[in-house]
Design a protein around this motif. Structure first.
Motif, PDB file in Angstrom:
ATOM      1  N   LYS A   1      -7.026  12.943  -2.405  1.00 29.48           N
ATOM      2  CA  LYS A   1      -5.630  13.390  -2.424  1.00 29.48           C
ATOM      3  C   LYS A   1      -5.334  14.191  -1.166  1.00 29.48           C
ATOM      4  CE  LYS A   1      -2.107  15.512  -5.306  1.00 29.48           C
ATOM      5  NZ  LYS A   1      -1.794  16.170  -6.580  1.00 29.48           N
ATOM      6  N   ILE A   2      -4.222  13.850  -0.520  1.00 36.06           N
ATOM      7  CA  ILE A   2      -3.758  14.587   0.657  1.00 36.06           C
ATOM      8  C   ILE A   2      -2.284  14.902   0.436  1.00 36.06           C
ATOM      9  CG2 ILE A   2      -3.401  14.551   3.147  1.00 36.06           C
ATOM     10  CD1 ILE A   2      -5.687  12.599   3.407  1.00 36.06           C
ATOM     11  N   GLY A   3      -2.000  16.140   0.111  1.00 33.91           N
ATOM     12  CA  GLY A   3      -0.610  16.513  -0.149  1.00 33.91           C
ATOM     13  C   GLY A   3      -0.037  15.772  -1.333  1.00 33.91           C
ATOM     14  N   LYS A   4       1.052  15.049  -1.084  1.00 33.79           N
ATOM     15  CA  LYS A   4       1.738  14.351  -2.167  1.00 33.79           C
ATOM     16  C   LYS A   4       1.286  12.906  -2.341  1.00 33.79           C
ATOM     17  CE  LYS A   4       5.959  17.125  -1.921  1.00 33.79           C
ATOM     18  NZ  LYS A   4       7.437  17.096  -1.773  1.00 33.79           N
ATOM     19  N   TYR A   5       0.355  12.455  -1.526  1.00 28.32           N
ATOM     20  CA  TYR A   5      -0.113  11.076  -1.660  1.00 28.32           C
ATOM     21  C   TYR A   5      -1.636  11.041  -1.706  1.00 28.32           C
ATOM     22  CZ  TYR A   5      -1.031  11.285   3.393  1.00 28.32           C
ATOM     23  OH  TYR A   5      -1.501  11.632   4.621  1.00 28.32           O
ATOM     24  N   TYR A   6      -2.186   9.857  -1.989  1.00 32.80           N
ATOM     25  CA  TYR A   6      -3.623   9.641  -1.991  1.00 32.80           C
ATOM     26  C   TYR A   6      -3.981   8.683  -0.857  1.00 32.80           C
ATOM     27  CZ  TYR A   6      -3.602  11.654  -6.685  1.00 32.80           C
ATOM     28  OH  TYR A   6      -3.453  12.505  -7.759  1.00 32.80           O
ATOM     29  N   THR A   7      -5.199   8.768  -0.405  1.00 35.05           N
ATOM     30  CA  THR A   7      -5.704   7.820   0.574  1.00 35.05           C
ATOM     31  C   THR A   7      -7.117   7.416   0.180  1.00 35.05           C
ATOM     32  OG1 THR A   7      -6.013   7.385   2.937  1.00 35.05           O
ATOM     33  CG2 THR A   7      -6.673   9.558   2.140  1.00 35.05           C
ATOM     34  N   LEU A   8      -7.720   6.523   0.957  1.00 32.90           N
ATOM     35  CA  LEU A   8      -9.071   6.047   0.678  1.00 32.90           C
ATOM     36  C   LEU A   8      -9.977   6.463   1.824  1.00 32.90           C
ATOM     37  CD1 LEU A   8      -8.227   2.417  -0.505  1.00 32.90           C
ATOM     38  CD2 LEU A   8      -8.357   4.491  -1.886  1.00 32.90           C
ATOM     39  N   LYS A   9     -11.117   7.008   1.493  1.00 34.04           N
ATOM     40  CA  LYS A   9     -12.068   7.439   2.516  1.00 34.04           C
ATOM     41  C   LYS A   9     -12.405   6.278   3.450  1.00 34.04           C
ATOM     42  CE  LYS A   9     -16.886   8.853   3.074  1.00 34.04           C
ATOM     43  NZ  LYS A   9     -18.160   9.104   2.381  1.00 34.04           N
ATOM     44  N   GLU A  10     -12.555   5.074   2.887  1.00 38.96           N
ATOM     45  CA  GLU A  10     -12.983   3.917   3.672  1.00 38.96           C
ATOM     46  C   GLU A  10     -11.853   3.335   4.521  1.00 38.96           C
ATOM     47  OE1 GLU A  10     -15.428   4.607   0.124  1.00 38.96           O
ATOM     48  OE2 GLU A  10     -13.283   4.237   0.383  1.00 38.96           O
ATOM     49  N   MET A  11     -10.610   3.600   4.153  1.00 43.06           N
ATOM     50  CA  MET A  11      -9.456   3.094   4.897  1.00 43.06           C
ATOM     51  C   MET A  11      -8.388   4.177   4.898  1.00 43.06           C
ATOM     52  SD  MET A  11      -9.013  -0.920   3.846  1.00 43.06           S
ATOM     53  CE  MET A  11      -8.964  -0.621   2.077  1.00 43.06           C
ATOM     54  N   ASP A  12      -8.471   5.094   5.849  1.00 42.18           N
ATOM     55  CA  ASP A  12      -7.564   6.242   5.807  1.00 42.18           C
ATOM     56  C   ASP A  12      -6.155   5.904   6.263  1.00 42.18           C
ATOM     57  OD1 ASP A  12      -7.920   5.990   8.526  1.00 42.18           O
ATOM     58  OD2 ASP A  12      -8.939   7.917   8.789  1.00 42.18           O
ATOM     59  N   SER A  13      -5.907   4.643   6.611  1.00 41.98           N
ATOM     60  CA  SER A  13      -4.531   4.233   6.916  1.00 41.98           C
ATOM     61  C   SER A  13      -3.755   3.866   5.649  1.00 41.98           C
ATOM     62  CB  SER A  13      -4.529   3.042   7.878  1.00 41.98           C
ATOM     63  OG  SER A  13      -5.082   1.896   7.264  1.00 41.98           O
ATOM     64  N   ILE A  14      -4.448   3.815   4.514  1.00 44.47           N
ATOM     65  CA  ILE A  14      -3.805   3.501   3.238  1.00 44.47           C
ATOM     66  C   ILE A  14      -3.133   4.749   2.682  1.00 44.47           C
ATOM     67  CG2 ILE A  14      -4.216   2.864   0.817  1.00 44.47           C
ATOM     68  CD1 ILE A  14      -4.458   0.479   2.542  1.00 44.47           C
ATOM     69  N   ARG A  15      -1.928   4.593   2.171  1.00 48.49           N
ATOM     70  CA  ARG A  15      -1.232   5.657   1.462  1.00 48.49           C
ATOM     71  C   ARG A  15      -0.879   5.146   0.068  1.00 48.49           C
ATOM     72  NH1 ARG A  15      -3.145   7.702   5.165  1.00 48.49           N
ATOM     73  NH2 ARG A  15      -2.183   8.829   6.906  1.00 48.49           N
ATOM     74  N   ILE A  16      -1.274   5.887  -0.970  1.00 49.46           N
ATOM     75  CA  ILE A  16      -0.926   5.533  -2.347  1.00 49.46           C
ATOM     76  C   ILE A  16       0.083   6.564  -2.848  1.00 49.46           C
ATOM     77  CG2 ILE A  16      -1.761   5.262  -4.717  1.00 49.46           C
ATOM     78  CD1 ILE A  16      -4.456   4.401  -3.567  1.00 49.46           C
ATOM     79  N   TYR A  17       1.267   6.081  -3.226  1.00 49.71           N
ATOM     80  CA  TYR A  17       2.344   6.950  -3.669  1.00 49.71           C
ATOM     81  C   TYR A  17       2.581   6.770  -5.169  1.00 49.71           C
ATOM     82  CZ  TYR A  17       3.269   7.106   1.353  1.00 49.71           C
ATOM     83  OH  TYR A  17       3.135   7.256   2.716  1.00 49.71           O
ATOM     84  N   ASN A  18       2.799   7.896  -5.854  1.00 46.77           N
ATOM     85  CA  ASN A  18       3.086   7.883  -7.295  1.00 46.77           C
ATOM     86  C   ASN A  18       2.006   7.174  -8.102  1.00 46.77           C
ATOM     87  OD1 ASN A  18       5.598   9.182  -6.831  1.00 46.77           O
ATOM     88  ND2 ASN A  18       6.500   7.186  -6.320  1.00 46.77           N
ATOM     89  N   ARG A  19       0.851   7.004  -7.485  1.00 45.64           N
ATOM     90  CA  ARG A  19      -0.309   6.357  -8.114  1.00 45.64           C
ATOM     91  C   ARG A  19      -0.025   4.914  -8.531  1.00 45.64           C
ATOM     92  NH1 ARG A  19      -3.715  11.091  -9.742  1.00 45.64           N
ATOM     93  NH2 ARG A  19      -5.058   9.688 -10.913  1.00 45.64           N
ATOM     94  N   THR A  20       1.064   4.330  -8.046  1.00 45.62           N
ATOM     95  CA  THR A  20       1.423   2.965  -8.455  1.00 45.62           C
ATOM     96  C   THR A  20       1.737   2.029  -7.299  1.00 45.62           C
ATOM     97  OG1 THR A  20       3.744   3.586  -8.712  1.00 45.62           O
ATOM     98  CG2 THR A  20       2.353   3.720 -10.689  1.00 45.62           C
TER      99      THR A  20
END
Length: 322
Positions: A31-50
């Motif tokens: 988790k980074i602030g209001k979104y999530y990312t993936l250690k293996e691909m830090d260019s990914i942003r996951i919003y609202n977990r959906t």
């Protein structure tokens, strides 16, 4: 369940916690602030977990973001139908009355929790026998026993004890396993269980290394790699399966095996595979490698589709060329 989905079923599939999906597939969610990312691909942003977005691929329509369905399509190689079935199973959905269904659903955003801490990489325990592995690869995938024996004897694949999944190991230059993916042998409703072992290093991929060879073949999937070995009776050249069309495992392999001079790109014949192949060819030619594209014949999506035709119709494959 038929091939068509109700609006309710699609709503349930799109309510599944994408962080839980990514974690189940072997990614490390942070988790980074209001979104999530993936250690293996830090260019990914996951919003609202959906829903997700990949800012590094802004110009690539169809592979730079979307729903949970799109995530499974891009990163697990599923088509839309397979992804929806998978998400419904993951949510624990069954066709029951509303009260039972609402109580039984799991991994939905309003009920789920996820451990975002880094996972220890532990390989599944081996089964006492590899009967399911041999049966699946020989009967469903048409791969010869000789080929399977090679990978088993070199301890590159094995059958897991608890669920009889096939485990594909990705080793580093010293022979230590740094990555592993699993593939189920019991396909359900037309789709299969696929995931990576938690805690693995996704800069590695399933590979066959031979420092006496200066050639490397690159595949999207592990079973295509096996199919290629079987078709060409080739157990001498280096080979790697990316597990996707991103090339982090390829970069690592080339760093660890500096003797590679020739690269053959054996990616799928679909649009993402052809597009990725051309991009990788340009990239690695600029780095000084001799690169050629060697997809399966145009009538086949991948090397496993091709070997099924070769075996069932007694087709003689053409000789491999550089």
């Amino acid at each position: 369940m038929n091939n068509r989905f109700t609006e309710e079923e699609l709503d349930i599939a799109k309510s599944v916690d994408l962080c839980s999906v990514a974690s189940f597939l072997g990614y490390t969610v942070k988790k980074i602030g209001k979104y999530y990312t993936l250690k293996e691909m830090d260019s990914i942003r996951i919003y609202n977990r959906t829903n997700w977005y990949r800012w590094s691929r802004q110009s690539e329509k169809g592979s730079n973001g979307g729903s949970q369905i799109d995530f499974l399509r891009v990163f697990a190689g599923m088509d839309v139908k397979e992804a929806v079935f998978w998400l419904l199973d993951f949510a624990g959905y069954k066709k029951t009355d509303d009260s039972e269904r609402n109580n039984s659903l799991k991994h939905c955003v309003d009920k789920s929790s996820i451990d975002t801490e880094e996972k220890e990489f532990v390989l599944p325990k081996e089964s006492d026998s590899f009967n399911y592995l041999y049966s699946y690869l020989q009967n469903k995938r048409m791969i010869s026993r000789k080929c399977i024996d090679y990978f088993v004897s070199h301890k590159l694949i094995y059958e897991s004890r608890d669920y009889h999944n096939i485990v594909f190991k990705g080793n580093d230059k010293n022979g230590a396993t740094r990555f592993a993916s699993m593939r189920g042998v019991f396909d359900k409703n037309g789709h299969a269980f696929k995931c990576d072992v938690k805690g693995n290093d996704k800069t590695y991929g399933f590979n066959v290394a031979n420092d006496n060879s200066d050639e490397l073949e690159v595949f999207e999937g592990a079973i295509d790699l096996l199919s290629y070995c079987d078709i060409y009776d080739d157990y001498e050249t280096n080979k790697i399966a990316l597990g996707m069309v991103a090339d982090a495992p390829l970069e690592t392999f080339l760093k660890e095996h500096p003797g590679i001079k020739f690269i053959r790109l054996c990616l799928d014949n679909d649009e993402p595979g052809r597009k990725a192949s051309k991009a990788l060819k340009d990239k690695y030619e600029k780095q000084g490698y001799e690169v050629s594209e060697l997809p399966p014949p145009k009538d086949f999506k991948d090397y496993n589709d091709w070997i099924k035709a070769v075996k069932s119709k007694n087709i003689i494959p053409p000789k491999k060329c550089r």
